[in-house]
Design an enzyme around this catalytic site. Structure first.
Site, short mmCIF file in Angstrom:
data_model
loop_
_atom_site.label_atom_id
_atom_site.label_comp_id
_atom_site.label_asym_id
_atom_site.label_seq_id
_atom_site.Cartn_x
_atom_site.Cartn_y
_atom_site.Cartn_z
N ASP A 289 5.57 -0.45 -6.73
CA ASP A 289 6.88 -0.01 -6.24
C ASP A 289 7.80 0.16 -7.43
O ASP A 289 7.62 -0.47 -8.48
CB ASP A 289 7.45 -1.05 -5.26
CG ASP A 289 8.60 -0.52 -4.42
OD1 ASP A 289 8.97 0.66 -4.58
OD2 ASP A 289 9.15 -1.29 -3.62
N HIS A 290 8.79 1.02 -7.26
CA HIS A 290 9.76 1.27 -8.33
C HIS A 290 10.79 0.15 -8.38
O HIS A 290 11.68 0.08 -7.54
CB HIS A 290 10.46 2.61 -8.08
CG HIS A 290 9.62 3.80 -8.41
ND1 HIS A 290 9.73 5.00 -7.73
CD2 HIS A 290 8.65 3.99 -9.34
CE1 HIS A 290 8.88 5.87 -8.23
NE2 HIS A 290 8.20 5.27 -9.21
N TYR A 464 12.72 1.64 -3.04
CA TYR A 464 12.14 2.07 -1.76
C TYR A 464 10.94 3.02 -1.87
O TYR A 464 10.79 3.91 -1.06
CB TYR A 464 13.20 2.73 -0.87
CG TYR A 464 14.57 2.13 -0.99
CD1 TYR A 464 14.79 0.78 -0.72
CD2 TYR A 464 15.66 2.90 -1.36
CE1 TYR A 464 16.07 0.22 -0.83
CE2 TYR A 464 16.93 2.35 -1.48
CZ TYR A 464 17.12 1.01 -1.22
OH TYR A 464 18.37 0.47 -1.34
N HIS A 465 10.05 2.77 -2.83
CA HIS A 465 8.92 3.67 -3.01
C HIS A 465 7.59 2.91 -3.11
O HIS A 465 6.83 3.09 -4.06
CB HIS A 465 9.12 4.53 -4.26
CG HIS A 465 10.36 5.35 -4.24
ND1 HIS A 465 11.09 5.66 -5.38
CD2 HIS A 465 11.03 5.93 -3.21
CE1 HIS A 465 12.15 6.39 -5.04
NE2 HIS A 465 12.13 6.55 -3.74
N PRO A 466 7.23 2.09 -2.12
CA PRO A 466 5.96 1.35 -2.19
C PRO A 466 4.76 2.27 -1.94
O PRO A 466 4.81 3.14 -1.07
CB PRO A 466 6.10 0.31 -1.08
CG PRO A 466 7.00 0.97 -0.07
CD PRO A 466 7.98 1.77 -0.89
#
Length: 528
Positions: A289-290, A464-466
């Site tokens: 994730d980011h 919010y990028h898993p």
């Protein structure tokens, strides 16, 4: 009818695209199953109402305590209902870097190079700028420029230019490097979700079941044959699939459903009393994730930035009536209006830091309200080295999974983020932004590693990028093969960001839609 050719579990970005495309032509009967509702409401459709989307449209997950974040529990909002996270996100249209997809191909994922995926991205797209070598027109997903950005967002782009950083009017074009305004997934002044793009036009040609929680996948003789869903007050229903079951519940939901079905790491499943159907250690592993740090500044300007004040409230009230009448004005904001991509070291094969500039003060994902006006900027590590897991907390499908992104457990991520935050503050010092006299809400000696690291660990969290929890690969240990078929069972596919072997260098909504489109291609070919 409770039997179909194809079942798609999850109506998010990828699931909407897969179901919509598979229903075309009438060759297959398709059933789309979604745990949430329709998301057909004003809060979702009005871009500027994004901070107020709560409850039914958001799973509102939390992580387990994060060692790399001083033991804090992180927040993980994920979209619930048709459109998935495209119904609650900032609508930023970014595909990732060419290098990302070429790297997937080098890792053995044949057919996933940039040259392979670019035509799919173009086919998805209806770009208001028109078609060109990098963009499509006439596709289902509306992409457009912002017409009413805040003056403060324009000042951020100018400030970057004043620091000799390049301008970029198209982050999805020939080069990703540089700074500018983001394009957004909107149409006619409204949010254009994946469901509006793919599901709404297909309502008459497929079955759509909302409010249905998938409890398990049915497996018979080594083949996925359907799913068991729960509706209402515990009413269970079995839905059968003659041809394929597609799991598209996201980087958290897809491994959760697989594990609930006995598909995953055997020892973990056995501890929970779940019968093991297929032992696969990679299910729920490789979570990426980011990790993101937000700087926030307060100003006295009430016209160039959003804020909580009497004048700000009056301005937004006027904007509400304008948007209701004409779908124009500042309520078309995506909030993350401007940004850019920057390489923190000369050796980076692609930008490794992304910035999202927000013309408002942001604290704790917007959950903490802040009085006054100002601006914020996110800096995120695009290709993190830290790896986490998604595991079951319970054999009960209603219980949220245990989410452990393991943020900042690899010191390389901290080093990259530290450089990214310093560059962000350098941009803040440029004349176009410093003219606002911004006051740092979290001052720090930006050149002191120890002080900066302490601040980052106390405030950083996801952007919010898993991805990665059902990774694609050529090896037998991978969850799916490069055609997104589950390795070890027939008739089962995974279609969402969980299949990414490596996190892309940018926002994940557009790539997820592309993955859904490709899944439809693969299944059509397999079922011929």
């Amino acid at each position: 009818m409770d039997e179909f050719d194809i079942i798609v579990v999850g109506g998010g970005s990828a699931g909407s695209a897969a179901a919509g495309r598979l229903s075309e032509g009438g060759r297959y009967t398709v059933c789309l199953i979604e745990a949430g509702g329709t998301n057909n409401n004003m809060l979702v459709k009005t871009p500027g109402f994004m901070p107020f989307i709560r409850g039914a449209s958001n799973w509102k997950y939390e992580t387990v305590p994060q060692k790399g974040l001083n033991g804090r529990t992180g927040y993980q909002p994920r979209g619930r209902g048709l459109g998935g996270s495209s119904a609650i996100n900032a609508m930023v249209y970014i595909r990732g870097h060419k290098w990302d997809y070429d790297n997937w191909a080098e890792l053995g994922c044949d057919g996933w190079s940039y040259d392979d995926v670019l035509p799919v991205f173009k086919r998805c797209e209806d770009n208001a700028r028109g078609a060109n070598p990098f963009h499509g027109a006439g596709g289902p997903l509306s992409v457009m420029d912002q017409h009413w950005p805040q003056a403060g967002s324009l000042a951020f782009v100018e400030a970057a230019a004043e620091m000799q950083l390049p301008r970029n009017s198209d982050f999805n074009g020939a080069s990703q490097d540089g700074f500018g305004l983001y394009q957004v997934t909107q149409k006619g002044g409204e949010r254009w979700t994946a469901a509006r793009a793919y599901v709404e036009p297909a309502r008459d040609r497929m079955e759509i079941i909302t409010g249905a929680l998938t409890e398990k996948i049915l497996v018979e003789n080594g083949r996925a044959t359907g799913v068991v869903i729960a509706q209402g007050w515990g009413r269970k229903r079995t839905v059968r699939a003659r041809g394929a079951v597609v799991i598209s519940a996201g980087a958290f939901g897809s491994p959760q459903i697989l594990q609930l079905s006995g598909i995953g790491p055997a020892a973990h499943l056995q501890r929970l009393g779940i019968d093991v159907v297929h032992d696969k250690a990679a299910v729920g592993a490789d979570l990426q994730d980011h990790i993101d740090y937000v700087s926030s500044f307060e100003t006295t300007s009430k016209e160039d930035f959003f804020g909580d004040s009497l004048s700000g409230t009056v301005r937004m009230a006027k904007a509400f009536f304008e948007h209701r009448r004409k779908r124009t004005g500042i309520l078309t904001t995506c909030f993350a209006e401007a940004g850019g991509f920057w390489r923190s070291t000369p050796e980076a094969p692609a930008p490794d830091i992304q910035y999202h500039f927000v013309p408002a003060m942001l604290e704790d994902h917007g959950r903490t309200k802040v009085k006054g006006h100002g601006y914020s900027c996110h800096a995120c590590v695009l290709r993190p080295e830290s790896r986490g897991t998604v595991r079951l907390a319970s054999p009960d499908a209603r219980k949220a999974p245990l989410i452990d992104p393991a943020f900042l457990t690899d010191e390389r991520d901290m080093a990259t983020l530290r450089r990214g935050v310093r560059e962000m503050h350098r941009i803040f010092s440029a004349p176009s932004l410093s003219a606002y006299g911004g006051k740092d809400r979290h001052p720090v000696n930006i050149n002191n590693d120890a002080e900066l690291d302490t601040l980052i660990r106390s405030r950083a969290d996801t952007v919010y990028h898993p991805v990665g929890t059902c990774r694609m690969g050529p090896d037998a240990d991978a969850v799916v093969d490069p055609r997104l078929k589950y390795r070890g069972l027939d008739g089962l596919y995974v279609a969402d960001a969980s299949i990414m072997p490596r996190l892309v260098s940018g926002n994940t909504n557009a790539p997820s839609i592309m993955i859904g489109e490709r899944t439809a291609e693969f299944i059509r070919a397999d079922l011929q």
